[in-house]
Design an enzyme around this catalytic site. Structure first.
Site, PDB file in Angstrom:
ATOM      1  N   GLY A  76      -1.187   6.002   6.332  1.00 31.84           N
ATOM      2  CA  GLY A  76      -0.266   6.247   7.430  1.00 31.84           C
ATOM      3  C   GLY A  76       0.349   7.625   7.307  1.00 31.84           C
ATOM      4  O   GLY A  76       0.996   7.940   6.307  1.00 31.84           O
TER       5      GLY A  76
ATOM      6  N   GLY B 258       0.466  34.696  -9.041  1.00 39.06           N
ATOM      7  CA  GLY B 258      -0.984  34.755  -8.874  1.00 39.06           C
ATOM      8  C   GLY B 258      -1.718  33.696  -9.678  1.00 39.06           C
ATOM      9  O   GLY B 258      -2.776  33.198  -9.256  1.00 39.06           O
TER      10      GLY B 258
ATOM     11  N   GLU C 247       0.833  -1.203   0.000  1.00 40.49           N
ATOM     12  CA  GLU C 247       0.000   0.000   0.000  1.00 40.49           C
ATOM     13  C   GLU C 247       0.868   1.253   0.000  1.00 40.49           C
ATOM     14  O   GLU C 247       0.590   2.216  -0.731  1.00 40.49           O
ATOM     15  CB  GLU C 247      -0.919   0.003   1.218  1.00 40.49           C
ATOM     16  CG  GLU C 247      -1.796   1.242   1.319  1.00 40.49           C
ATOM     17  CD  GLU C 247      -2.683   1.255   2.559  1.00 40.49           C
ATOM     18  OE1 GLU C 247      -3.388   2.260   2.769  1.00 40.49           O
ATOM     19  OE2 GLU C 247      -2.658   0.268   3.318  1.00 40.49           O
TER      20      GLU C 247
ATOM     21  N   ARG D 151       6.331  32.442 -19.079  1.00 42.69           N
ATOM     22  CA  ARG D 151       6.027  33.660 -18.338  1.00 42.69           C
ATOM     23  C   ARG D 151       7.225  34.610 -18.369  1.00 42.69           C
ATOM     24  O   ARG D 151       8.350  34.224 -18.037  1.00 42.69           O
ATOM     25  CB  ARG D 151       5.666  33.314 -16.877  1.00 42.69           C
ATOM     26  CG  ARG D 151       5.398  34.511 -15.991  1.00 42.69           C
ATOM     27  CD  ARG D 151       4.091  35.213 -16.358  1.00 42.69           C
ATOM     28  NE  ARG D 151       3.873  36.359 -15.516  1.00 42.69           N
ATOM     29  CZ  ARG D 151       3.263  36.336 -14.331  1.00 42.69           C
ATOM     30  NH1 ARG D 151       2.813  35.177 -13.844  1.00 42.69           N
ATOM     31  NH2 ARG D 151       3.085  37.429 -13.628  1.00 42.69           N
TER      32      ARG D 151
END
Length: 388
Positions: A365, A341, A243, A269
Site C-alpha cells: 500500500g 561523494g 502486513e 570522516r
C-alpha cells in the site's frame, strides 16, 4: 532509547538468530545480490534451526508461538546485516498465515510442515499490470468448472516469484456480478498452464527474486481453494494490518541501521581538520533523526503489543507503515548527503540502503493509499476524540 519489552526467552532467541545470520546468511548475501536470487538453502537452513516459521503448532513444524515479538526480532536482526532482500518474513509471517487462518485441516497438513522446514517456499500474487492497491481492478479470474476451477490471468512484481513452490493467487470468481467476489487459490509448481516470466531487474532489493506469473487455463483442484471462493477479498483485508506492521518493523529497523552506519562514518570522516560529527550541522541533523526514530520505535512497539492482544486496527497499522517508510527514506537520503561523494558509491552500505528503501513507500500500500485510509477514518463516524 527507552527500554524495550522483550522476555528473557526472546532475548535468547535474538542471540541465537543473530549467530545463525552471521554464519549462514551474511557470508552469502553479496553473492545472492549478484545472481539476483537467494539460494534455496537459505530457507532450508533457517527451517532446520527453527527460525523460519515460529507460529505454526508443533504438529506442523513450528513452535506454536504467536507472540509477534519473535517475528519482530527476526526482522530487526535481518535488517542489522542488511539482508532485507531475503524474503524470509514474507514467506513465514505474511503468506503462511493465510493457510493457517483460512485453510482446512487437510491443507494445513499438506502444506505447513514443508513450509516450516523451508522445503516449500511461499509467495502471494495480488498485483497485476493494471491493478496494484486497487484490488477491485484485478482481471485475473477463475471459473467454476464443477470438479475444478479454471484460472486465467497475469500477476506482476511477485516476490519469491522464481523460488516459490506454492503461490496464493487472488482471482475474481464472479466478475460480471460482483467485482469483490475473489478466491484465493493455491497454485503449485508444475501445474499445467502456469508459467513464470523473467526475474525482473530492480532499483534495489537485488537478491530478492521478483517475477511476472502467467496463468493460462490452469486446472485448480477444489482442494486447493482457501476457504470460501467468494470471500478472498475479505481474507486479504484481514491480513493487511499485520502486513503493514511487518513493513513498519522492517522499515524502522532499516532506519536504525542507516543511522548507525551514518553515525560511524561521520565520526571517522574529517573535514577542515576535525571529524564531520563535530560540525553543528551534522549534530543537528543527526539529533533530529535520532529523535524521530526513537519516537517511531515507541509507536511501533506499541503497535506490536496491540497486535498481540488482537487490538491493532488497520488505521493504526497504516499510520505505522506510512510514517516508518517515509522516515526510512528520509534517513537514507540524509545518510547519503552526510557521506558526501562516498554515499554515491556502491561499496558503501548507505548507497545500497538508499536504493533498497525507495520501494517501501509503494509496496504493501503506497503512502498515498495509507493517507486515504487514515483520512477517511478521522472523518468517519468512528472518530473518537482524544479528550473523551
Amino acid at each position: 532509547m527507552l527500554p524495550r519489552n522483550f522476555t528473557e526467552e526472546q532475548n535468547m532467541f535474538r542471540s541465537a538468530y543473530r549467530k545463525f545470520l552471521e554464519q549462514e546468511i551474511e557470508p552469502n548475501i553479496e553473492r545472492w545480490r549478484e545472481q539476483g536470487i537467494v539460494d534455496r538453502e537459505a530457507f532450508t537452513k533457517a527451517g532446520e534451526q527453527g527460525f523460519l516459521m515460529i507460529w505454526p503448532e508443533e504438529q506442523y513444524g513450528g513452535m506454536g508461538e504467536n507472540d509477534f515479538r519473535f517475528e519482530q526480532i527476526i526482522i530487526e536482526e535481518t535488517s542489522r546485516i542488511h539482508a532485507g532482500d531475503w524474503a524470509n518474513t514474507l514467506h513465514s509471517r505474511l503468506v503462511g498465515p493465510y493457510i493457517s487462518r483460512f485453510g482446512n485441516d487437510e491443507q494445513k497438513e499438506r502444506f505447513l510442515p514443508k513450509c516450516a522446514s523451508g522445503e516449500t517456499i511461499l509467495a502471494i500474487a495480488m498485483t497485476e499490470p493494471d491493478a496494484g492497491s486497487d484490488l477491485a481492478g484485478m482481471r485475473a479470474n477463475a471459473k467454476d468448472m464443477g470438479d475444478h476451477w479454471l484460472l486465467n490471468g497475469t500477476k506482476t512484481y511477485i516476490t519469491n516469484g522464481i523460488n516459490s513452490d506454492v503461490i496464493i493467487v487472488a482471482a475474481k470468481t464472479d466478475p460480471e456480478n460482483n467485482p469483490y467476489a475473489v478466491g484465493l487459490f493455491l497454485i503449485e509448481r508444475g501445474m499445467e498452464g502456469f508459467e513464470r516470466g523473467r526475474n525482473l531487474k530492480k532499483m534495489g532489493m537485488k537478491a530478492q527474486d521478483t517475477a511476472e506469473l502467467f496463468f493460462t487455463d490452469v486446472r485448480v483442484p477444489k482442494e486447493n481453494v482457501l476457504g470460501d471462493a467468494s470471500k478472498g477479498f475479505i481474507y486479504l483485508m484481514e491480513g493487511l494490518a499485520e502486513e503493514r506492521l511487518i513493513g513498519a518493523c522492517g522499515f524502522l529497523s532499516g532506519a536504525q541501521r542507516a543511522f548507525e552506519v551514518t553515525r560511524e562514518f561521520t565520526m571517522q570522516r574529517k573535514v577542515f581538520g576535525k571529524p564531520l560529527s563535530k560540525m553543528q550541522n551534522t549534530e543537528f541533523k543527526m539529533a533530529d533523526l535520532r529523535t524521530e526514530i526513537d519516537i517511531a520505535q515507541s509507536f511501533v512497539d506499541q503497535c506490536v503489543a496491540a497486535h498481540n492482544q488482537g487490538l491493532l486496527t488497520s488505521e493504526d497499522a497504516a499510520k505505522a507503515k506510512l510514517y516508518t517508510s517515509e522516515l526510512l527514506c528520509k534517513m537514507v537520503d540524509e545518510g547519503v548527503q552526510l557521506h558526501g561523494g562516498a554515499g554515491y558509491m556502491d561499496e558503501y552500505p548507505i548507497s545500497r540502503m538508499y536504493s533498497d528503501a525507495r520501494i517501501t513507500r509503494i509496496f504493501a500500500g503506497s503512502s498515498e493509499i495509507m493517507k486515504l485510509i487514515i483520512g477517511r477514518d478521522l472523518y468517519s463516524d468512528k472518530f473518537v476524540s482524544f479528550f473523551e
